[in-house]
Design a protein around this motif. Structure first.
Motif, PDB file in Angstrom:
ATOM      1  N   GLU A   1       0.842  -1.195   0.000  1.00 29.92           N
ATOM      2  CA  GLU A   1       0.000   0.000   0.000  1.00 29.92           C
ATOM      3  C   GLU A   1       0.877   1.245   0.000  1.00 29.92           C
ATOM      4  OE1 GLU A   1      -2.710   0.438   3.291  1.00 29.92           O
ATOM      5  OE2 GLU A   1      -3.953   1.792   2.076  1.00 29.92           O
ATOM      6  N   GLU A   2       0.459   2.206  -0.813  1.00 24.06           N
ATOM      7  CA  GLU A   2       1.177   3.478  -0.845  1.00 24.06           C
ATOM      8  C   GLU A   2       0.130   4.559  -1.089  1.00 24.06           C
ATOM      9  OE1 GLU A   2       5.200   4.224  -3.140  1.00 24.06           O
ATOM     10  OE2 GLU A   2       3.490   4.908  -4.320  1.00 24.06           O
ATOM     11  N   ASP A   3       0.017   5.514  -0.234  1.00 23.64           N
ATOM     12  CA  ASP A   3      -0.950   6.606  -0.368  1.00 23.64           C
ATOM     13  C   ASP A   3      -2.349   6.107  -0.736  1.00 23.64           C
ATOM     14  OD1 ASP A   3       1.259   8.170   0.019  1.00 23.64           O
ATOM     15  OD2 ASP A   3       1.568   8.525  -2.131  1.00 23.64           O
ATOM     16  N   GLN A   4      -2.838   5.175   0.023  1.00 21.73           N
ATOM     17  CA  GLN A   4      -4.208   4.660  -0.215  1.00 21.73           C
ATOM     18  C   GLN A   4      -4.333   3.864  -1.510  1.00 21.73           C
ATOM     19  OE1 GLN A   4      -7.290   5.248   1.694  1.00 21.73           O
ATOM     20  NE2 GLN A   4      -5.670   5.543   3.202  1.00 21.73           N
ATOM     21  N   ARG A   5      -3.227   3.625  -2.146  1.00 23.54           N
ATOM     22  CA  ARG A   5      -3.290   2.822  -3.373  1.00 23.54           C
ATOM     23  C   ARG A   5      -2.773   1.425  -3.051  1.00 23.54           C
ATOM     24  NH1 ARG A   5      -1.014   7.711  -4.824  1.00 23.54           N
ATOM     25  NH2 ARG A   5      -2.456   8.981  -6.039  1.00 23.54           N
ATOM     26  N   LEU A   6      -3.470   0.423  -3.581  1.00 26.23           N
ATOM     27  CA  LEU A   6      -3.065  -0.950  -3.297  1.00 26.23           C
ATOM     28  C   LEU A   6      -2.527  -1.615  -4.558  1.00 26.23           C
ATOM     29  CD1 LEU A   6      -6.094  -1.699  -1.037  1.00 26.23           C
ATOM     30  CD2 LEU A   6      -3.709  -1.826  -0.310  1.00 26.23           C
ATOM     31  N   TYR A   7      -1.362  -2.168  -4.406  1.00 22.90           N
ATOM     32  CA  TYR A   7      -0.690  -2.819  -5.543  1.00 22.90           C
ATOM     33  C   TYR A   7      -0.505  -4.309  -5.249  1.00 22.90           C
ATOM     34  CZ  TYR A   7       1.322   1.788  -6.862  1.00 22.90           C
ATOM     35  OH  TYR A   7       1.525   3.088  -7.225  1.00 22.90           O
ATOM     36  N   ALA A   8      -0.583  -5.138  -6.288  1.00 22.92           N
ATOM     37  CA  ALA A   8      -0.008  -6.483  -6.166  1.00 22.92           C
ATOM     38  C   ALA A   8       1.493  -6.252  -6.046  1.00 22.92           C
ATOM     39  CB  ALA A   8      -0.323  -7.302  -7.405  1.00 22.92           C
ATOM     40  N   ALA A   9       2.142  -6.942  -5.112  1.00 22.78           N
ATOM     41  CA  ALA A   9       3.548  -6.629  -4.820  1.00 22.78           C
ATOM     42  C   ALA A   9       4.428  -6.664  -6.070  1.00 22.78           C
ATOM     43  CB  ALA A   9       4.082  -7.600  -3.770  1.00 22.78           C
ATOM     44  N   THR A  10       4.180  -7.632  -6.940  1.00 26.24           N
ATOM     45  CA  THR A  10       5.028  -7.750  -8.132  1.00 26.24           C
ATOM     46  C   THR A  10       4.940  -6.485  -8.984  1.00 26.24           C
ATOM     47  OG1 THR A  10       3.143  -8.912  -9.063  1.00 26.24           O
ATOM     48  CG2 THR A  10       5.044 -10.255  -8.454  1.00 26.24           C
ATOM     49  N   LEU A  11       3.714  -5.942  -9.105  1.00 25.09           N
ATOM     50  CA  LEU A  11       3.544  -4.751  -9.943  1.00 25.09           C
ATOM     51  C   LEU A  11       4.128  -3.521  -9.272  1.00 25.09           C
ATOM     52  CD1 LEU A  11      -0.038  -5.411 -11.346  1.00 25.09           C
ATOM     53  CD2 LEU A  11       2.164  -5.740 -12.480  1.00 25.09           C
ATOM     54  N   TYR A  12       4.001  -3.472  -7.937  1.00 24.60           N
ATOM     55  CA  TYR A  12       4.592  -2.345  -7.215  1.00 24.60           C
ATOM     56  C   TYR A  12       6.106  -2.323  -7.432  1.00 24.60           C
ATOM     57  CZ  TYR A  12       6.196   0.618  -3.420  1.00 24.60           C
ATOM     58  OH  TYR A  12       6.814   1.613  -2.706  1.00 24.60           O
ATOM     59  N   HIS A  13       6.710  -3.472  -7.237  1.00 23.56           N
ATOM     60  CA  HIS A  13       8.168  -3.520  -7.367  1.00 23.56           C
ATOM     61  C   HIS A  13       8.594  -3.235  -8.797  1.00 23.56           C
ATOM     62  CE1 HIS A  13       8.654  -4.490  -3.256  1.00 23.56           C
ATOM     63  NE2 HIS A  13       7.955  -5.607  -3.355  1.00 23.56           N
ATOM     64  N   ALA A  14       7.800  -3.709  -9.769  1.00 23.50           N
ATOM     65  CA  ALA A  14       8.150  -3.454 -11.172  1.00 23.50           C
ATOM     66  C   ALA A  14       8.102  -1.945 -11.449  1.00 23.50           C
ATOM     67  CB  ALA A  14       7.201  -4.208 -12.098  1.00 23.50           C
ATOM     68  N   GLU A  15       7.086  -1.269 -10.927  1.00 21.73           N
ATOM     69  CA  GLU A  15       6.954   0.170 -11.187  1.00 21.73           C
ATOM     70  C   GLU A  15       8.078   0.948 -10.488  1.00 21.73           C
ATOM     71  OE1 GLU A  15       2.845   2.064 -11.659  1.00 21.73           O
ATOM     72  OE2 GLU A  15       3.598   3.008  -9.850  1.00 21.73           O
ATOM     73  N   MET A  16       8.328   0.545  -9.250  1.00 19.35           N
ATOM     74  CA  MET A  16       9.373   1.195  -8.458  1.00 19.35           C
ATOM     75  C   MET A  16      10.734   0.984  -9.114  1.00 19.35           C
ATOM     76  SD  MET A  16       8.859   2.826  -5.775  1.00 19.35           S
ATOM     77  CE  MET A  16       9.667   3.514  -4.376  1.00 19.35           C
ATOM     78  N   GLN A  17      10.971  -0.257  -9.502  1.00 21.84           N
ATOM     79  CA  GLN A  17      12.244  -0.624 -10.102  1.00 21.84           C
ATOM     80  C   GLN A  17      12.457   0.138 -11.409  1.00 21.84           C
ATOM     81  OE1 GLN A  17      14.074  -2.995  -8.377  1.00 21.84           O
ATOM     82  NE2 GLN A  17      15.682  -2.169  -9.689  1.00 21.84           N
ATOM     83  N   THR A  18      11.393   0.265 -12.181  1.00 20.74           N
ATOM     84  CA  THR A  18      11.501   0.983 -13.451  1.00 20.74           C
ATOM     85  C   THR A  18      11.924   2.428 -13.193  1.00 20.74           C
ATOM     86  OG1 THR A  18       9.831  -0.421 -14.463  1.00 20.74           O
ATOM     87  CG2 THR A  18      10.181   1.707 -15.485  1.00 20.74           C
ATOM     88  N   ALA A  19      11.263   3.067 -12.217  1.00 20.94           N
ATOM     89  CA  ALA A  19      11.602   4.457 -11.910  1.00 20.94           C
ATOM     90  C   ALA A  19      13.043   4.552 -11.388  1.00 20.94           C
ATOM     91  CB  ALA A  19      10.623   5.006 -10.877  1.00 20.94           C
ATOM     92  N   ASN A  20      13.414   3.655 -10.504  1.00 24.07           N
ATOM     93  CA  ASN A  20      14.773   3.674  -9.950  1.00 24.07           C
ATOM     94  C   ASN A  20      15.827   3.472 -11.022  1.00 24.07           C
ATOM     95  OD1 ASN A  20      13.952   4.116  -7.373  1.00 24.07           O
ATOM     96  ND2 ASN A  20      14.085   1.987  -6.721  1.00 24.07           N
ATOM     97  N   ASP A  21      15.561   2.499 -11.885  1.00 27.03           N
ATOM     98  CA  ASP A  21      16.569   2.205 -12.898  1.00 27.03           C
ATOM     99  C   ASP A  21      16.669   3.334 -13.925  1.00 27.03           C
ATOM    100  OD1 ASP A  21      18.066  -0.111 -12.348  1.00 27.03           O
ATOM    101  OD2 ASP A  21      16.278  -1.337 -12.651  1.00 27.03           O
ATOM    102  N   LEU A  22      15.552   3.981 -14.208  1.00 26.49           N
ATOM    103  CA  LEU A  22      15.625   5.111 -15.134  1.00 26.49           C
ATOM    104  C   LEU A  22      16.462   6.221 -14.520  1.00 26.49           C
ATOM    105  CD1 LEU A  22      12.134   5.308 -16.775  1.00 26.49           C
ATOM    106  CD2 LEU A  22      14.338   5.307 -17.952  1.00 26.49           C
ATOM    107  N   LYS A  23      16.239   6.441 -13.245  1.00 29.13           N
ATOM    108  CA  LYS A  23      17.015   7.488 -12.575  1.00 29.13           C
ATOM    109  C   LYS A  23      18.503   7.094 -12.576  1.00 29.13           C
ATOM    110  CE  LYS A  23      17.111  10.462  -8.574  1.00 29.13           C
ATOM    111  NZ  LYS A  23      18.522  10.347  -8.234  1.00 29.13           N
ATOM    112  N   ARG A  24      18.754   5.831 -12.291  1.00 32.75           N
ATOM    113  CA  ARG A  24      20.142   5.362 -12.291  1.00 32.75           C
ATOM    114  C   ARG A  24      20.791   5.626 -13.651  1.00 32.75           C
ATOM    115  NH1 ARG A  24      22.175   0.700 -14.299  1.00 32.75           N
ATOM    116  NH2 ARG A  24      20.167  -0.364 -14.456  1.00 32.75           N
ATOM    117  N   LEU A  25      20.058   5.292 -14.720  1.00 35.34           N
ATOM    118  CA  LEU A  25      20.629   5.463 -16.051  1.00 35.34           C
ATOM    119  C   LEU A  25      20.793   6.941 -16.393  1.00 35.34           C
ATOM    120  CD1 LEU A  25      18.754   2.648 -18.005  1.00 35.34           C
ATOM    121  CD2 LEU A  25      21.139   2.683 -17.281  1.00 35.34           C
TER     122      LEU A  25
END
Ligand SMILES: Nc1ncnc2c1ncn2[C@@H]1O[C@H](COP(=O)(O)OP(=O)(O)OP(=O)(O)O)[C@@H](O)[C@H]1O
Length: 795
Positions: free
Chosen positions: A280-304
């Motif tokens: 859960e993040e700000d009242q939004r509920l994610y399936a964990a796999t999708l949350y991590h995929a979205e988070m990871q995508t943002a993190n990796d883009l920032k890394r790149l």
């Protein structure tokens, strides 16, 4: 089971030999010596028996239930619906069974002891709990006996237990493969667990079992499975990465069907959050796999984006090396796009059909190679250097990858293949084992979903440039996420949109039409036939006949099934994929007398048929959306067929793949497809059907994606109102947070700036700016002694 029993015949007999056992299913052909049977017109001592069998033993006695069928070539056979191992009915028989040699380490003495202690039901007692053997035999012998019994009888029992719950043998077999002996317990005690763990187990199916075994409606296992199934189903159905709490509860309540459903659903959400199955993040509920995929995508883009580039190319260096394909004069936006492609760490290139995306990719690839060649001579090892900085190209579909190879002359592949993704395992290339190369170009990026994007970005090392190319007005990905649109909307990534259409001649009025649709309108000349576009406005009920006439005319004109593609939004109705495929098959590939064919469901496959792959199968290296042609139909009894299984051989652009009958669910006819399945493919002629009957499916991106599949000619069939409605209706918004994560830098503390070493970074440890300046300002490059900016210029 009693309801089936009345119609089924029973044969009790000894298995003489297994004539055939399929290597990839439980299908077997047995020769059985009949001891007793209910068959009335059977005088032979033996019968050929076919069906789904576990590890049946030659010499053992079984009871087979089924019916006599007539095989066209082999005559009468007994087709088995279910069977049981007939265990010997008396003590002596049972002792003989244990000493038959199937169970190593069990002699007559031990067998007698077991039967004396456990009685005639010994086998079932042991299968239920191996500890019944405590004190009777040694622990190791007991375990071995249990394992053999499980192998012989466990799967068999699972077939039976499964069939009580209406589960087919195929599913039971897969369950057994995954859980072994435990499968039966899971089924009969906690079927809801399978909703989380077992691919293909829907909540509905688990609930049928759960209700049969008397699980309470508000049982937390049931409610948790309902909530989980809801978030997964909705995420995949609507492309969301999250749901609001209210959405999740409201939709779960429909599955739970209990007056207390809201309360128990809320409790289940808390439990699933505590177990990290949901996030859960700000009242939004994610399936964990999708949350991590979205988070990871943002993190990796920032890394790149933050990563140091191995070198920056100056304006002058690029200008000097710039290769323009085909003597074109690029416009200013296009030139800027080529430069950004060469220079920006991450670059987004978007544009409609005919605006020059491919042209830019060609220019970038050719110029990059020229720059590399010039630089390579200063490397310690030229080959290694060229490899380290090579261009890699990939696309979500095989077809699009092939097109990239054709236009650039360099290798391109599917993203799955690039990452070494096989069906079950983690990708071979990932953050710990990144891919190598200097520049990665991804085409057809509108098809990228969040999970694939996360995997892709994780495998890109710092310093490798990334160029993402796509048309953001096409349909979003089939899977969750709205990746391309979110990346564009974030404003955080260098982005150029090409909007001048250059395509001329055939197909050019299609690109103009696309432009209008993009703006939410149909052009005034929509109904006026053009040299490359025509419209047949008919009612829904007439659409299939109109399409038939168009196809007939096209066939007469010499168009082949490869040239022509029928697109429609849905599978059902007379203008749906299924009906149109049957119609088109009759026109392009009619049945011939004595022709071989294989039927799967209602589809009949024949040699010459155009077919579509429906799922990713990395083992066979074919992917969802790939199109091919059947080049052979083999029957299991054909002399040339060593495997003795019915199968189709399909050619995918020169790659031959064999499909045993049980895998035919992966294929369908492809004369007509949905627009979604056609994404990433292009065709000379597209016939697109839209009528108001398609209701909610009608939207701008669907229409736009459909018509832009046509390269030379487009024929629109259906109702004007449907086309207009589609053009005016924006695609439904997807609930995703990638854009905001990028904008707000809501990025988890990550290993952002840790350089991931790969071959390239060794060369590039020191940052180099290649400019027309004095070489004093340039840091020395390891392995590239003596380099000057002039080396990046053409000779
Ligand atoms: N600046 C230009 N001047 C003249 N012709 C151009 C220019 N840019 C591109 N073209 C031509 O326009 C046509 C379309 O370009 P291209 O194939 O690169 O577009 P695209 O965006 O990749 O299209 P699609 O997505 O439909 O494949 C090509 O024939 C190309 O040679």
């Amino acid at each position: 089971m009693a309801y089936q029993e009345q119609q089924l015949e029973k044969i009790t007999g000894t298995l003489q030999n297994v004539i055939f056992a399929s290597s990839d299913s439980y299908f077997k052909i047995l020769s059985v010596q009949i001891d007793d049977s209910t068959l009335e017109n059977w005088d032979e001592p033996e019968i050929i028996t076919t069906g789904t069998f576990a590890d049946v033993q030659e010499g053992s006695v079984y009871a087979f239930y089924g019916s006599v069928v007539r095989h066209p070539k082999y005559g009468q056979q007994f087709k088995v619906t279910r069977y049981e191992n007939e265990l010997p009915p008396d003590k002596n028989g049972l002792i003989k069974y244990f000493t038959s040699g199937q169970f190593s380490g069990i002699g007559k003495k031990t067998a007698t002891k077991i039967v004396e202690h456990l009685g005639l039901n010994a086998v079932n007692l042991i299968l239920d709990d191996v500890h019944v053997l405590d004190g009777i035999v040694k622990e190791t012998t007991a375990k071995k006996l249990m394992r053999s019994l499980q192998l012989n009888l466990g799967l068999e029992r699972l077939f039976q237990v499964g069939s009580q719950f209406g589960m087919g043998a195929d599913m039971a077999g897969r369950l057994y493969d995954q859980y072994g002996a435990e499968a039966e317990n899971i089924l009969s005690q906690d079927p809801y667990r399978l909703v989380f763990e077992f691919d293909g187990m829907s909540f509905k199916m688990a609930d049928v079992i759960g209700q049969k075994i008397g699980v309470d409606r508000t049982d937390e296992r049931r409610v948790q499975a309902a909530v989980y199934a809801t978030i997964i189903t909705m995420s995949y159905q609507y492309g969301y990465t999250y749901l609001t709490r209210q959405q999740l509860i409201q939709s779960s309540v429909k599955l739970i069907r209990d007056s207390n459903a809201e309360v128990v659903a809320s409790q289940a959400i808390e439990r699933l959050l505590a177990d990290n199955i949901l996030v859960e993040e700000d009242q939004r509920l994610y399936a964990a796999t999708l949350y991590h995929a979205e988070m990871q995508t943002a993190n990796d883009l920032k890394r790149l984006l933050d990563a140091k580039l191995p070198f920056e190319l100056s304006e002058q260096a690029i200008n000097a090396a710039f290769i323009t394909p085909g003597q074109l004069v690029l416009d200013d936006t296009q030139i800027a796009a080529v430069k950004a492609g060469l220079n920006a760490q991450v670059f987004l290139l978007t544009g409609g059909p005919g605006t020059g995306k491919t042209t830019i990719v060609r220019a970038v690839v050719a110029t990059w190679h020229k720059l590399l060649q010039a630089q390579a001579k200063y490397a310690d090892n030229t080959t290694d250097f060229l490899k380290s900085y090579a261009v890699k190209m990939a696309s979500p579909t095989g077809r699009a990858a092939k097109r990239m190879t054709e236009v650039t002359g360099y290798d391109a592949t599917t993203i799955h293949r690039l990452l070494g993704i096989s069906d079950l395992d983690e990708p071979e290339f990932n953050a710990d084992n990144p891919i190598a190369g200097g520049l990665l170009i991804i085409d057809e990026a509108s098809m990228l979903d969040i999970e694939l994007t996360a995997k892709l970005l994780a495998a890109i090392p710092n310093g490798m440039k990334l160029m993402i190319v796509g048309d953001s007005d096409q349909l979003p990905s089939v899977g969750p996420g709205n990746v391309l649109a979110d990346l564009v909307a974030s404003g955080k990534i260098t982005h150029i949109e090409l909007d001048t259409i250059y395509r001329q001649g055939k197909g050019s009025s299609i690109t103009t039409l696309a432009q209008h649709i993009k703006n939410g309108e149909l052009p005034n000349d929509f109904m006026k036939n053009q040299q490359d576009r025509s419209t047949f406005m008919v009612s829904h009920d007439q659409a299939d006949q109109a399409i038939k006439q168009v196809v007939q005319a096209a066939v007469k004109k010499g168009y082949t099934q490869d040239d022509l593609q029928i697109l429609t939004p849905i599978y059902k109705t007379t203008s749906g994929v299924n009906a149109l495929n049957t119609m088109a098959q009759e026109l392009f590939n009619p049945a011939k007398p004595a022709q071989k064919s294989l039927q799967f469901g209602t589809t009949i496959f024949r040699k010459g048929d155009k077919i579509l792959q429906l799922e990713n199968d990395s083992e066979r290296d074919v992917f969802n959306g790939d199109m091919g042609k059947i080049i052979a139909v083999q029957y299991k009894n054909d002399k040339s067929n060593d495997d003795h299984e019915d199968r189709l051989i399909v050619d995918f652009d020169g790659k031959e793949i064999s499909y045993p009958k049980k895998d035919l669910n992966q294929l369908t006819l492809a004369y007509a497809t949905t627009v979604h399945k056609a994404q990433g493919n292009e065709f000379k002629v597209v016939i697109m059907a839209l009528t108001t009957r398609f209701g909610l499916m009608l939207n701008r991106n669907l229409l736009y994606t459909g018509i832009t599949r046509a390269k030379e000619a487009l024929i629109l069939v259906g109702e004007y109102e449907a086309f207009l409605h589609a053009a005016q209706t924006p695609v439904p918004t997807r609930l995703t947070r990638l854009k905001e994560r990028l904008q707000n830098q809501e990025l988890a503390p990550s290993q952002d700036s840790i350089d991931k070493p790969n071959a390239m970074h060794k060369v590039a440890e020191n940052h180099l700016t290649i400019e027309m300046i004095q070489s004093d300002d340039i840091s020395p490059l390891i392995g590239l002694n003596g380099v000057t900016p002039y080396d990046f210029m053409p000779n």
